[in-house]
Enzyme design. Sequence first.
Site, mmCIF file in Angstrom:
data_model
loop_
_atom_site.group_PDB
_atom_site.id
_atom_site.type_symbol
_atom_site.label_atom_id
_atom_site.label_comp_id
_atom_site.label_asym_id
_atom_site.label_seq_id
_atom_site.Cartn_x
_atom_site.Cartn_y
_atom_site.Cartn_z
ATOM 1 N N ARG A 223 -10.427 -2.932 2.552
ATOM 2 C CA ARG A 223 -10.753 -2.525 3.919
ATOM 3 C C ARG A 223 -11.418 -3.702 4.632
ATOM 4 N NH1 ARG A 223 -7.559 0.803 3.394
ATOM 5 N NH2 ARG A 223 -7.765 3.076 3.425
ATOM 6 N N HIS A 271 -1.884 -5.205 7.119
ATOM 7 C CA HIS A 271 -2.208 -3.996 6.325
ATOM 8 C C HIS A 271 -0.933 -3.429 5.683
ATOM 9 C CE1 HIS A 271 -5.152 -0.377 5.903
ATOM 10 N NE2 HIS A 271 -4.350 -0.465 4.864
HETATM 11 P P1 NAP Z 1 -10.199 4.251 -6.849
HETATM 12 O O1 NAP Z 1 -9.183 4.678 -7.864
HETATM 13 O O2 NAP Z 1 -11.083 5.279 -6.261
HETATM 14 O O3 NAP Z 1 -11.094 3.131 -7.556
HETATM 15 C C1 NAP Z 1 -12.217 2.590 -6.948
HETATM 16 C C2 NAP Z 1 -12.856 1.571 -7.899
HETATM 17 O O4 NAP Z 1 -13.959 0.959 -7.218
HETATM 18 C C3 NAP Z 1 -13.416 2.231 -9.161
HETATM 19 O O5 NAP Z 1 -13.240 1.374 -10.271
HETATM 20 C C4 NAP Z 1 -14.896 2.371 -8.828
HETATM 21 O O6 NAP Z 1 -15.755 2.383 -9.975
HETATM 22 C C5 NAP Z 1 -15.133 1.099 -8.028
HETATM 23 N N1 NAP Z 1 -16.318 1.234 -7.166
HETATM 24 C C6 NAP Z 1 -16.559 2.154 -6.218
HETATM 25 N N2 NAP Z 1 -17.772 1.948 -5.650
HETATM 26 C C7 NAP Z 1 -18.291 0.865 -6.258
HETATM 27 C C8 NAP Z 1 -19.514 0.160 -6.132
HETATM 28 N N3 NAP Z 1 -20.460 0.526 -5.270
HETATM 29 N N4 NAP Z 1 -19.734 -0.911 -6.941
HETATM 30 C C9 NAP Z 1 -18.801 -1.298 -7.839
HETATM 31 N N5 NAP Z 1 -17.616 -0.668 -8.016
HETATM 32 C C10 NAP Z 1 -17.369 0.402 -7.241
HETATM 33 O O7 NAP Z 1 -9.532 3.464 -5.643
HETATM 34 P P2 NAP Z 1 -8.042 2.867 -5.551
HETATM 35 O O8 NAP Z 1 -7.051 3.960 -5.492
HETATM 36 O O9 NAP Z 1 -7.870 1.825 -6.596
HETATM 37 O O10 NAP Z 1 -8.074 2.198 -4.076
HETATM 38 C C11 NAP Z 1 -9.057 1.251 -3.714
HETATM 39 C C12 NAP Z 1 -8.999 0.981 -2.225
HETATM 40 O O11 NAP Z 1 -7.843 0.203 -1.899
HETATM 41 C C13 NAP Z 1 -8.842 2.209 -1.347
HETATM 42 O O12 NAP Z 1 -10.073 2.879 -1.171
HETATM 43 C C14 NAP Z 1 -8.321 1.616 -0.063
HETATM 44 O O13 NAP Z 1 -9.402 1.285 0.781
HETATM 45 C C15 NAP Z 1 -7.616 0.333 -0.510
HETATM 46 N N6 NAP Z 1 -6.156 0.384 -0.264
HETATM 47 C C16 NAP Z 1 -5.594 -0.580 0.506
HETATM 48 C C17 NAP Z 1 -4.219 -0.566 0.737
HETATM 49 C C18 NAP Z 1 -3.536 -1.646 1.548
HETATM 50 O O14 NAP Z 1 -2.354 -1.515 1.866
HETATM 51 N N7 NAP Z 1 -4.192 -2.720 1.899
HETATM 52 C C19 NAP Z 1 -3.433 0.447 0.171
HETATM 53 C C20 NAP Z 1 -4.042 1.418 -0.611
HETATM 54 C C21 NAP Z 1 -5.423 1.385 -0.816
HETATM 55 P P3 NAP Z 1 -15.625 3.520 -11.119
HETATM 56 O O15 NAP Z 1 -14.360 3.178 -11.870
HETATM 57 O O16 NAP Z 1 -16.823 3.302 -11.943
HETATM 58 O O17 NAP Z 1 -15.554 4.833 -10.409
#
Ligand code: NAP
Length: 308
Positions: A223, A271
Amino acid sequence: MNIVVDIPNYEPHRWLEPIQRALSEHRVFDAADLNGVGLHSIDAAVVGWSDSYRLDRFPNLRFIQSTFMGVDRLLRDPTIDPAVPIARMVDPDMPVSMTESVLAHVLFAHRQLDVYRRQQSDAEWIERDQPLARDVTVAVLGMGELGRMAAAALRSVGFRVVGLSRTGAAVDGVEVSTSIDTVLSHANIVVNLLPLTDETIGILCARTFAMLPVGSVIINLARGAHLVDTDLLDALSRGHIRHAILDVFTTEPLPAVHRFWHHPQVTVTPHMAAMSTPESCVPVIVENLRRFDRGEHPLHLVDRNIGY
Ligand code: NAP
């Protein structure tokens, strides 16, 4: 069950119609065409990317399914009752798509193609030392659905991978830490795949850049608000950060006047690092609506307390 689909600029025949076909015993409405529909009769909403979903129009709404993996906008939306459960999209293709983007960008940075691109614009023929992947450390911030698959792919190319997560849960082949200081201290390339939360907003900033070795590369695919733009511009101008690859921005589309557009050390993409397709999302949406209808726990519910 009555369902409303509220996805800006979408193609109903690719989203609404297949949902309606799969849930033929239920009624599915388009949010842009609710004439004659009793708003109080809507039980569930399927929503895309919007500034305001205006979901307070539906006083009896009991379930929200996002078509996006990141739900930071939904969690900030004042028109959404915090008591209504929200499920984020986790479709099987999204991590594959993101992993392809991560590999493309990390290899671009690793093989110094940003440097050669700048040399080309000056007609400069300079061969540079080139380490192998095994001598390079990639930090993946976020070991979630996206980060874990990307990390495995980077490992298979030979990179050393260190990972950041909130809980520090073990991931095969990755040195996982809960401390960003630890993760960044040896990283040559940083890939951000964190959710945007109160804890992670502005995490890519002067303080964290200072922990990186000189000449590191930042790849932000999560983000825009994770990054403090002015801190990045400063670190780029000093050469502390060699290059940045940015797919997401605080304001999207990135305004034409923004310095990132024409900065020689910045690569901008709109994006698109991982996109949802209705073909991979609709089965997930249908499964979750069925679970909701049966009174079962929908998949991938968001925990409002931790913000993702
Ligand atoms: P996810 O499965 O919810 O995983 C989030 C990861 O971040 C988990 O490992 C979590 O730790 C860690 N985390 C959360 N808060 C943290 C903190 N304060 N300190 C350290 N680590 C932290 O998310 P995801 O599905 O992989 O997606 C991640 C993000 O990618 C989305 O939220 C979105 O913003 C972005 N995204 C971007 C695109 C694009 O096209 N650019 C597309 C899709 C998504 P734990 O494992 O310990 O819970």
